[in-house]
Enzyme design. Structure first.
Site, PDB file in Angstrom:
ATOM      1  N   ILE A 118       0.834  -1.193   0.000  1.00  0.00           N
ATOM      2  CA  ILE A 118       0.000   0.000   0.000  1.00  0.00           C
ATOM      3  C   ILE A 118       0.873   1.248   0.000  1.00  0.00           C
ATOM      4  O   ILE A 118       1.970   1.257   0.552  1.00  0.00           O
ATOM      5  CB  ILE A 118      -1.006   0.018   1.178  1.00  0.00           C
ATOM      6  CG1 ILE A 118      -0.303   0.124   2.525  1.00  0.00           C
ATOM      7  CG2 ILE A 118      -1.896  -1.211   1.141  1.00  0.00           C
ATOM      8  CD1 ILE A 118      -1.241   0.319   3.700  1.00  0.00           C
ATOM      9  N   CYS A 119       0.390   2.284  -0.648  1.00  0.00           N
ATOM     10  CA  CYS A 119       1.139   3.531  -0.768  1.00  0.00           C
ATOM     11  C   CYS A 119       0.956   4.367   0.497  1.00  0.00           C
ATOM     12  O   CYS A 119      -0.143   4.800   0.810  1.00  0.00           O
ATOM     13  CB  CYS A 119       0.658   4.308  -1.988  1.00  0.00           C
ATOM     14  SG  CYS A 119       1.537   5.858  -2.212  1.00  0.00           S
TER      15      CYS A 119
END
Length: 174
Positions: A118-119
């Site tokens: 996930i960013c």
């Protein structure tokens, strides 16, 4: 912290801060750090359960405490969406935050990269750097994964990118 909502602020203040600056290559100091990590995770999990906000299970999947796996879930429109959760503790930990992975969602949102990570670069990484070594795994879940799930899962469900397991099972039976 001034711009955070009261629930986030309250949760964060109840997660114990860590003191040992040690990573996986630091021998006995890493063992001490792992004990602090477990204490913080236990406190965060207990707080979530007492607030009826249980949303993850996680544990170290190797003896060294460098590989973590589990499940996380998000409730949207009264339906629970559950995902596998995993990450490796980087050798430069705690200076570098772990990169949290949700492999089932790989390629389903632009706020994700390299195999389902996930960013968290824009919002979470500067906060982590500012609070090193006081932040740990529980803080990464609270301030990184939880808001990511809240922002992304509803969009993924509403766009049809993520299906509820009951919908998937009934379409397979047809």
């Amino acid at each position: 912290m001034e711009t955070w909502d009261p629930n986030t602020k309250s949760a964060l203040t109840q997660i114990p801060l860590l003191t040992t600056r040690a990573g996986p290559r630091d021998g006995a100091a890493w063992t001490q750090r792992l004990k602090e990590e477990y204490r913080a995770l236990i406190a965060y999990t207990a707080m979530n359960k007492s607030n009826d906000n249980d949303w993850f299970r996680i544990s170290a999947s190797d003896a060294a405490g460098t590989r973590w796996t589990g499940k996380c879930w998000y409730v949207h429109n009264l339906r629970r969406y559950e995902f596998d959760l995993q990450f490796d503790v980087p050798v430069t930990y705690p200076s570098t935050a772990p990169e949290i992975e949700l492999p089932q969602l790989d390629g389903k949102t632009h706020k994700m990269y390299r195999g389902g990570k996930i960013c968290l670069t824009v919002h979470f990484k500067p906060l982590w750097a500012k609070n090193c070594p006081r932040f740990g795994i529980a803080h990464a879940l609270c301030l990184g994964l939880a808001p990511w799930l809240a922002a992304e899962v509803p969009v993924l469900v509403d766009s049809g990118m993520v299906k509820h397991k009951d919908d998937t099972a009934s379409s397979a039976e047809s």
